[in-house]
Design an enzyme around this catalytic site. Structure first.
Site, mmCIF file in Angstrom:
data_model
loop_
_atom_site.group_PDB
_atom_site.id
_atom_site.type_symbol
_atom_site.label_atom_id
_atom_site.label_comp_id
_atom_site.label_asym_id
_atom_site.label_seq_id
_atom_site.Cartn_x
_atom_site.Cartn_y
_atom_site.Cartn_z
ATOM 1 N N PHE A 24 3.490 10.991 2.407
ATOM 2 C CA PHE A 24 2.488 10.326 1.554
ATOM 3 C C PHE A 24 2.849 8.883 1.733
ATOM 4 O O PHE A 24 2.633 8.107 0.713
ATOM 5 C CB PHE A 24 2.329 10.932 0.174
ATOM 6 N N ASP A 84 -4.905 0.605 2.062
ATOM 7 C CA ASP A 84 -5.286 -0.777 2.267
ATOM 8 C C ASP A 84 -6.831 -0.644 1.616
ATOM 9 O O ASP A 84 -7.251 -1.638 0.980
ATOM 10 C CB ASP A 84 -5.123 -1.393 3.545
ATOM 11 N N SER A 115 0.730 -1.207 -0.085
ATOM 12 C CA SER A 115 -0.019 -0.008 0.131
ATOM 13 C C SER A 115 0.776 1.003 -0.022
ATOM 14 O O SER A 115 0.351 2.468 -0.260
ATOM 15 C CB SER A 115 -0.926 -0.016 1.214
ATOM 16 N N HIS A 116 2.132 1.067 0.192
ATOM 17 C CA HIS A 116 2.916 2.292 0.319
ATOM 18 C C HIS A 116 4.316 2.119 -0.704
ATOM 19 O O HIS A 116 5.069 2.669 -0.527
ATOM 20 C CB HIS A 116 3.493 2.380 1.587
#
Lengths: 342, 342
Positions: free
Chosen positions: B126, B193, B52-53
């Site tokens: 972010f 997620d 997710s990152h």
């Protein structure tokens, strides 16, 4: 009088409750400064409606002192380690007088360095944690404290208990308002609240604990009788509880929650661990308007429908107690009076 | 080739992925040091299986840079405020280069004072938070970081969203082992997620979020389309999220999650807030054997049945990636290559 129920409530002035508790502590072998710290802490919890850490705790303090497990005469030794680091050896005594002994130095360092940490070890903490942090916020400082306790929480994904209830307390100033203060066990419920539910014969919600076989139970007696608590919030609360063990024990030189053995001290109730307190001076922050910014956040929390801030109930109960006296049951008051003279 | 599914997986060497991402960032208007920070962070997340990152974030970075919302050329200004306090104005750029610019000073202060804090404001974060703290643990330091984000979480007891996903990350050294590292959103699920579940068309567990009417939903698209997330762990997770707002915004001079308005910058995805990092030197602790004590705690966690430490999965994925290359889909790799040349 025989018809009077055990639950009949009476009121006592805060100062009188404090003095009564002070006498009980001195009577049970603590030196004066220790009695003063503990009496203030415990009376404050009762005043603020935090009953699991109010006079409910006094029999546990007394049995612990009688057992020889804690040293009521201990004199904390403060060690000025670095420009932002203070250590205290509580000498096997209570954590609150250790904090009191180091507090002035800690605040001085925080105001000078911008941040400072107090690491207390060889200490017993049996009280609510918010009384340790709230006074910093009243001085305009931000404070965060963690204390580990005794094995009674099963790490998420494990089969047996290891962690303590391991609370985290936080306090921050807020303009034109009481400070923002919270104090949360990282267990799904505080141990004292489980004890109170057991005494009242009440069932708990799901997800609080397991019995001695590791099976989920809502019966607080089964949790206390060889069972265990679960962390709040699944793997995240469990990770925070682990962090508390590392900060409050590994970083202070104190015991982990699983390390001490009080089996030779029947009646001992106080975890012999460590405590960490981090204090930050927001006057060092960009713009130096922290309390006003806190206020803006609180206003927005109300604007989205929050009716009560974390910790707000304590301040409301305090107002009532300040006007009407601190509430406790007649039975509790009589027991306290007996303990002061026993 | 038309029969090849979008999900076919390929591998790329970590250094090659880093270089590819670096080119994308420079190509989209960041200066070299900014590109280096972000490319390392994002490639690390992909390498460690934190998808997710990972490269999933790159289109968001690119659209944000194109929108003019973030300054990819910003040069952070470091302010040495006190013996334990460093401030950085990130200049409307990313938080990672701001941390990189202040990192040496922060470590020096932590080793001297025992504890130090870095307050970053006017910054965009972010990315995953653990890459910001893990390197401190690798140097023998304990680090705690919080960052607030953007309104998408309903405070416990409120009706509308206010907080960000507001993660907390922690890292501590551990003898003869990888450091202990965790990184948790204080929301019930990380925003990335939820986005991934929406893309895959998967339903979420109960308790994650609400729709635009404030009603509980398991549909990630309804959460993203005018709905909101809930905090993890009820009122306790909500209190922690509030604490993150206070520490990451009020204490840094950054925006609260609800304060910035990116409506004039279509494509903007990066929250414009603040970040706080506290670093403690355990060499100042009683006994000076923190890493060995961490080790003892980890051993006991395994002894009570824990099969995997918090954060351990990332280290295992990293081992695999180091041997076999970093996994991503062929489609993702092709998109990245196109973005580097677009």
């Amino acid at each position: 009088m025989s018809a009077r129920p055990d639950t009949a409530v009476t009121q006592i002035a805060f100062a009188d409750l404090q003095a009564l508790l002070h006498r009980i502590f001195v009577h049970n072998g603590t030196r004066d400064a220790v009695a003063a710290s503990l009496a203030y802490n415990c009376a404050s919890a009762q005043r603020d409606g935090a009953h699991s850490h109010g006079v409910f705790r006094i029999p546990g303090y007394v049995s612990t002192l009688a057992s020889g497990w804690v040293d009521g005469q201990a004199v904390p030794v403060v060690d000025d380690v670095a420009s932002g680091f203070v250590r205290v050896d509580a000498g096997g005594g209570f954590a609150q007088p250790a904090l009191a002994a180091a507090r002035e130095l800690l605040v001085k360092k925080a105001r000078s360095a911008g941040i400072a940490v107090l690491a207390i070890h060889n200490s017993h903490h049996f009280a609510a944690l918010w009384p340790d942090v709230e006074p910093f916020a009243e001085e305009g400082l931000v404070a965060l404290s963690v204390v580990n306790s005794m094995t009674c929480v099963v790490p998420h994904g494990a089969r047996q208990p290891l962690f303590g209830t391991n609370p985290i307390a936080f306090a921050a100033p807020c303009a034109e308002s009481d400070p923002i203060v919270f104090d949360m066990a990282t267990s799904a419920m505080a141990h004292g609240d489980v004890q109170i539910a057991a005494r009242k014969g009440e069932m708990l919600p799901d997800g609080i604990g397991v019995d001695s076989e590791g099976q989920p139970t809502r019966d607080p007696r089964k949790i206390l009788d060889g069972g265990a608590l679960l962390p709040f919030g699944g793997h995240k609360g469990s990770a925070l509880s682990m962090m508390v063990e590392l900060l409050a024990a590994a970083l202070t030189g104190g015991n982990f929650s699983f390390e001490f053995d009080w089996s030779q001290h029947p009646g001992a109730k106080t975890p012999w661990t460590g405590q960490l307190i981090i204090v930050i001076d927001p006057a060092k922050a960009e713009g130096n308007h922290f309390a006003e910014r806190s206020r803006q956040l609180v206003e927005q929390m109300h604007a989205v429908g929050l009716s009560r801030m974390p910790g707000e109930r304590r301040f409301r109960e305090r107002e009532v107690s300040d006007q009407e006296g601190v509430s406790l049951t007649v039975q509790e008051l009589e027991q306290l009076q007996a303990m002061a003279q026993a």
